[in-house]
Write a protein that holds these residues in place. Sequence first.
Motif, mmCIF file in Angstrom:
data_model
loop_
_atom_site.group_PDB
_atom_site.id
_atom_site.type_symbol
_atom_site.label_atom_id
_atom_site.label_comp_id
_atom_site.label_asym_id
_atom_site.label_seq_id
_atom_site.Cartn_x
_atom_site.Cartn_y
_atom_site.Cartn_z
ATOM 1 N N ALA A 1 49.761 -68.761 14.684
ATOM 2 C CA ALA A 1 49.420 -69.369 15.950
ATOM 3 C C ALA A 1 48.589 -70.650 15.507
ATOM 4 O O ALA A 1 48.240 -71.644 16.355
ATOM 5 C CB ALA A 1 48.435 -68.571 16.951
ATOM 6 N N ARG A 2 48.016 -70.632 14.088
ATOM 7 C CA ARG A 2 47.160 -71.787 13.981
ATOM 8 C C ARG A 2 47.884 -73.051 13.987
ATOM 9 O O ARG A 2 47.343 -74.160 13.918
ATOM 10 C CB ARG A 2 46.452 -71.637 12.617
ATOM 11 C CG ARG A 2 45.703 -70.356 12.710
ATOM 12 C CD ARG A 2 44.971 -70.026 11.334
ATOM 13 N NE ARG A 2 44.378 -68.428 11.285
ATOM 14 C CZ ARG A 2 43.752 -67.850 10.497
ATOM 15 N NH1 ARG A 2 43.562 -68.632 9.245
ATOM 16 N NH2 ARG A 2 43.239 -66.730 10.423
ATOM 17 N N PHE A 3 49.171 -72.916 13.549
ATOM 18 C CA PHE A 3 50.060 -74.242 13.576
ATOM 19 C C PHE A 3 49.881 -74.985 14.927
ATOM 20 O O PHE A 3 49.585 -76.322 15.156
ATOM 21 C CB PHE A 3 51.486 -73.911 13.408
ATOM 22 C CG PHE A 3 51.701 -73.574 11.699
ATOM 23 C CD1 PHE A 3 52.204 -74.439 10.932
ATOM 24 C CD2 PHE A 3 51.418 -72.281 11.446
ATOM 25 C CE1 PHE A 3 52.124 -73.980 9.421
ATOM 26 C CE2 PHE A 3 51.686 -71.960 10.105
ATOM 27 C CZ PHE A 3 52.164 -72.759 9.148
ATOM 28 N N SER A 4 50.138 -74.404 15.849
ATOM 29 C CA SER A 4 50.121 -74.989 17.377
ATOM 30 C C SER A 4 48.763 -75.293 17.723
ATOM 31 O O SER A 4 48.489 -76.467 18.194
ATOM 32 C CB SER A 4 50.646 -74.029 18.594
ATOM 33 O OG SER A 4 49.763 -72.633 18.505
ATOM 34 N N ALA A 5 47.418 -74.478 17.140
ATOM 35 C CA ALA A 5 46.523 -74.950 17.502
ATOM 36 C C ALA A 5 45.831 -76.108 16.604
ATOM 37 O O ALA A 5 45.133 -77.128 17.197
ATOM 38 C CB ALA A 5 45.528 -73.673 17.170
ATOM 39 N N ALA A 6 46.404 -76.536 15.585
ATOM 40 C CA ALA A 6 46.208 -77.628 14.889
ATOM 41 C C ALA A 6 46.621 -78.803 15.285
ATOM 42 O O ALA A 6 46.180 -79.833 15.546
ATOM 43 C CB ALA A 6 46.607 -77.407 13.185
ATOM 44 N N ALA A 7 47.981 -78.667 15.864
ATOM 45 C CA ALA A 7 48.771 -79.766 16.398
ATOM 46 C C ALA A 7 48.060 -80.124 17.663
ATOM 47 O O ALA A 7 48.009 -81.452 18.028
ATOM 48 C CB ALA A 7 50.100 -79.420 16.638
ATOM 49 N N PRO B 1 34.682 -72.895 9.528
ATOM 50 C CA PRO B 1 34.167 -73.515 10.853
ATOM 51 C C PRO B 1 32.947 -72.967 10.937
ATOM 52 O O PRO B 1 32.924 -71.392 10.916
ATOM 53 C CB PRO B 1 35.133 -73.506 12.050
ATOM 54 C CG PRO B 1 36.315 -73.438 11.141
ATOM 55 C CD PRO B 1 36.202 -72.990 9.607
ATOM 56 N N ALA B 2 31.672 -73.131 11.357
ATOM 57 C CA ALA B 2 30.562 -72.531 11.632
ATOM 58 C C ALA B 2 30.680 -71.906 13.008
ATOM 59 O O ALA B 2 29.849 -70.856 13.258
ATOM 60 C CB ALA B 2 29.400 -73.647 11.829
ATOM 61 N N GLY B 3 31.515 -72.224 13.866
ATOM 62 C CA GLY B 3 31.934 -71.685 15.217
ATOM 63 C C GLY B 3 33.309 -71.849 15.508
ATOM 64 O O GLY B 3 34.242 -71.746 14.734
ATOM 65 N N ASP B 4 33.471 -72.267 16.934
ATOM 66 C CA ASP B 4 34.739 -72.602 17.088
ATOM 67 C C ASP B 4 35.407 -73.769 16.518
ATOM 68 O O ASP B 4 34.720 -74.508 16.600
ATOM 69 C CB ASP B 4 34.920 -72.635 18.856
ATOM 70 C CG ASP B 4 36.135 -72.905 19.196
ATOM 71 O OD1 ASP B 4 37.238 -71.862 19.503
ATOM 72 O OD2 ASP B 4 36.402 -73.866 19.490
ATOM 73 N N THR B 5 36.523 -73.539 15.864
ATOM 74 C CA THR B 5 37.024 -74.817 15.298
ATOM 75 C C THR B 5 37.269 -75.790 16.187
ATOM 76 O O THR B 5 36.628 -77.056 15.843
ATOM 77 C CB THR B 5 38.219 -74.403 14.516
ATOM 78 O OG1 THR B 5 38.359 -73.064 13.858
ATOM 79 C CG2 THR B 5 39.149 -75.396 13.695
ATOM 80 N N ARG B 6 37.533 -75.997 17.329
ATOM 81 C CA ARG B 6 37.958 -77.118 18.082
ATOM 82 C C ARG B 6 36.610 -77.715 18.387
ATOM 83 O O ARG B 6 36.335 -78.969 18.309
ATOM 84 C CB ARG B 6 38.699 -76.700 19.190
ATOM 85 C CG ARG B 6 39.266 -77.961 20.043
ATOM 86 C CD ARG B 6 40.535 -78.481 19.517
ATOM 87 N NE ARG B 6 41.030 -79.552 20.511
ATOM 88 C CZ ARG B 6 42.072 -79.355 21.240
ATOM 89 N NH1 ARG B 6 42.609 -78.298 21.108
ATOM 90 N NH2 ARG B 6 42.436 -80.235 21.890
ATOM 91 N N ALA B 7 35.772 -76.829 18.766
ATOM 92 C CA ALA B 7 34.501 -77.359 19.168
ATOM 93 C C ALA B 7 33.786 -77.896 18.185
ATOM 94 O O ALA B 7 32.782 -78.928 18.361
ATOM 95 C CB ALA B 7 33.496 -76.047 19.503
ATOM 96 N N GLY B 8 33.936 -77.796 16.824
ATOM 97 C CA GLY B 8 33.309 -78.388 15.764
ATOM 98 C C GLY B 8 33.844 -79.550 14.894
ATOM 99 O O GLY B 8 33.541 -79.918 14.026
ATOM 100 N N LEU B 9 34.863 -80.126 15.912
ATOM 101 C CA LEU B 9 35.742 -81.094 15.403
ATOM 102 C C LEU B 9 35.427 -82.451 15.900
ATOM 103 O O LEU B 9 36.226 -83.653 15.720
ATOM 104 C CB LEU B 9 37.158 -81.118 15.835
ATOM 105 C CG LEU B 9 37.865 -80.093 14.922
ATOM 106 C CD1 LEU B 9 39.635 -79.947 15.825
ATOM 107 C CD2 LEU B 9 38.246 -80.435 13.498
ATOM 108 N N GLY B 10 34.022 -82.506 16.455
ATOM 109 C CA GLY B 10 33.564 -83.772 17.172
ATOM 110 C C GLY B 10 33.566 -84.769 15.742
ATOM 111 O O GLY B 10 33.719 -86.053 16.225
ATOM 112 N N TRP B 11 33.235 -84.453 14.710
ATOM 113 C CA TRP B 11 33.201 -85.467 13.388
ATOM 114 C C TRP B 11 34.553 -85.967 13.268
ATOM 115 O O TRP B 11 34.656 -87.466 12.835
ATOM 116 C CB TRP B 11 32.584 -84.832 12.422
ATOM 117 C CG TRP B 11 33.845 -83.729 11.819
ATOM 118 C CD1 TRP B 11 33.996 -82.488 12.250
ATOM 119 C CD2 TRP B 11 34.972 -84.072 10.803
ATOM 120 N NE1 TRP B 11 35.101 -81.895 11.442
ATOM 121 C CE2 TRP B 11 35.642 -82.893 10.650
ATOM 122 C CE3 TRP B 11 35.348 -85.332 10.203
ATOM 123 C CZ2 TRP B 11 36.798 -82.761 10.125
ATOM 124 C CZ3 TRP B 11 36.293 -85.164 9.163
ATOM 125 C CH2 TRP B 11 36.952 -84.133 9.112
#
Length: 264
Positions: free
Chosen positions: A19-25, A246-256
């Motif tokens: 499921a990480r493939f679709s999350a990454a996309a 990731p320090a927490g939720d991956t998507r939440a940490g992608l601001g950078w």
Amino acid sequence: MIRLAANLSMLFPEHDFLARFSAAAAAGFRGVEYLFPYAYEAGELRAALDDNGLSQVLFNLPPGDWNAGERGLTSLPGREAEFRDSLVEALRYAEVLDCPRVHAMAGLLPEDADADTRAAHLATYVENLRFAAGELAKVGRTLLIEPINGRDMPGFFLNRQDHAREILARVGADNLRVQFDLYHCQIVEGDLIRNLEAQFPHLGHVQIAGVPERHEPDRGEVHYPALLERLEALGYDGWVGCEYRPAGDTRAGLGWAAAYGLTP
């Protein structure tokens, strides 16, 4: 333009692996890498890539017995036949996944390694890399080696960027390149921009993570915007693998990563 690839061995751990493939996309990644594909059928991984419009940019050769602590076979004397078998397996996956590069982990030195032991590992490493590069050249693929810090991986045979260049010179294969992980380089030797410039003619892939905790690149002591700006100015057109925890939720940490086209 910097192209970011998601390392699915580390990112999106809140999801099962496939499921990480679709999350990454969904986050805007267009390339993925991970440590090993071998727990899954190659066709299953191919479908995950195709369903999500993703490119496979990198994976590693089988490392030996990972659960028993082995970290690659390439420099291990007496394991040459196993190394060649692992290369066959990796090439089978690379063909199905259309992956242009694979990484051959060097392996570990014994704790009590003396000069003779180190020399034997070096000779084995060079010979195995020469053979593997030749096999990959037949199918138009690139072989990578990676200096890894001895804090995360004690005893790893290859630690320094200058040593990697020496290995490339000994092997003498055009399709043997360096996987430059800025996280490992900072821990071992620092001086990242100068090391990046010196290694640039030999680069095959780049990876990033925050130092020292290996979290998001905007955490810790390394200023990644300057490094990625310099990398782009040098003319790098490959992928930059996001190999961090990731320090927490991956998507939440992608601001950078919004500056590089992702959608946090």
